[in-house]
Design an enzyme around this catalytic site. Structure first.
Site, short mmCIF file in Angstrom:
data_model
loop_
_atom_site.label_atom_id
_atom_site.label_comp_id
_atom_site.label_asym_id
_atom_site.label_seq_id
_atom_site.Cartn_x
_atom_site.Cartn_y
_atom_site.Cartn_z
N ASP A 93 -5.98 0.08 -11.21
CA ASP A 93 -4.85 0.81 -11.43
C ASP A 93 -4.22 0.93 -12.54
OD1 ASP A 93 -4.84 -2.07 -11.84
OD2 ASP A 93 -2.61 -2.36 -11.19
N ARG A 94 -4.70 0.01 -13.75
CA ARG A 94 -4.43 0.40 -15.00
C ARG A 94 -5.01 1.64 -15.40
NH1 ARG A 94 -6.46 -4.99 -17.87
NH2 ARG A 94 -5.25 -3.94 -19.92
N LEU A 134 0.71 -1.05 -0.08
CA LEU A 134 0.00 0.05 0.00
C LEU A 134 0.99 1.19 -0.01
CD1 LEU A 134 -2.96 0.84 2.18
CD2 LEU A 134 -1.23 2.48 2.07
N TYR A 148 -12.34 -0.94 -22.96
CA TYR A 148 -12.53 -1.98 -22.71
C TYR A 148 -14.00 -2.50 -22.94
CZ TYR A 148 -9.60 -5.36 -20.10
OH TYR A 148 -8.82 -6.39 -19.55
#
EC number: 2.7.1.33
Length: 280
Positions: free
Chosen positions: A113-114, A21, A104
């Protein structure tokens, strides 16, 4: 635990990965905000945050995070955040946000995160006047390689194992490969070097292929931004021009925060004495 009241327009940004983290406290929810404090903690030590790293931390007004770990980890993080009166918001990829269009098939199934890293990459390019296609590479437990066109459309991306997963998979599936980590060599002549070189070349080759694909699609050389805790390991072996960038996910979180909290932050700043306003 009694919640602590938030302080002006501070933002606590969280990047919760598969292993660690990472956190950063900013004086405003805006790109370019001043960094007040930051740190990192392994997931197994999350319970130490409230009484450790965060004990003397200035109370944030907002908490915005990206998390790829499971619901159990998220609950543990939220327990540590209860000391502040700032319920966390977790980024879920949308069809469109902060100038990036999500290509997507099912936008919400893209890893947060991407998504956040792509938003950070586009913000970084636009801030320096570059309107170009972009390859975004994150090298961590897994490796992701994303393709963005010059208009901010996410065209698609790939996922492959990071170095550690590749080595463990080979060790568990093949007899006799329990060997020390080796070095990257042009022509490896021992098993340790062969394994390490193979993983490195696989990642570099995947980036090269996506760079070629995007260049052919856009008819323009892409910018390649690479980030992630293991990015430095790949830097000497990349075959495309690239920039190694620290904190790309935090860049993205600040950009998203500007859209979500920017108006409230501006109102707060306007009501403050000039000498007390955060630097923008």
């Amino acid at each position: 635990m009694t919640p602590v009241a938030p302080h002006d327009s501070t933002l606590l940004a969280l990047d919760v990965g598969n292993t660690r983290l990472k956190w950063a406290l900013y004086d405003a929810p805006l790109p370019g905000a001043r960094l007040l404090a930051h740190g990192v903690q392994f997931l197994e030590n999350i319970e130490t945050l409230a009484e450790g790293d965060w004990r003397q931390l200035r109370a944030p007004r907002w908490v915005l995070g990206s998390i790829v770990a499971g619901a159990g980890v998220r609950h543990r993080v939220e327990e540590q955040l209860e000391q502040w009166d700032a319920p966390p918001q977790w980024v879920v990829p949308r069809a469109q946000e902060a100038g990036v269009v999500n290509g997507y098939d099912h936008p919400a199934r893209l890893g947060s995160d991407r998504w956040v890293a792509m938003i950070g990459a586009r913000q970084r390019l636009l801030a320096r006047g570059q309107r170009r296609p972009c390859i975004v590479v994150m090298v961590g437990t897994a490796v992701t390689v994303e393709a963005l066109d010059a208009d901010g459309h996410f065209l698609g991306g790939i996922i492959l194992p990071g170095h550690g997963i590749m080595l463990r998979a080979l060790e568990s599936g093949t007899a006799g490969l329990h060997v020390p980590t080796g070095d990257v060599r042009p022509f490896p002549t021992n098993t340790s070097d062969a394994l390490t070189s193979g993983g490195t070349f696989a990642i570099a080759g995947a980036v090269q292929r996506m760079w070629d694909n995007l260049r052919a699609h856009c008819q323009q050389d892409p910018v390649c931004l690479m980030t992630g805790g293991a990015g430095w390991k790949m830097a000497p072996y990349m075959t495309v021009p690239f920039e190694l960038v620290e904190g790309l996910i935090f860049d993205g979180l600040l950009t998203i925060a500007r859209e979500r909290f920017g108006m409230a932050a501006a109102a707060t700043a306007a009501a403050m004495p000039a000498h007390a306003r955060p630097a923008g």
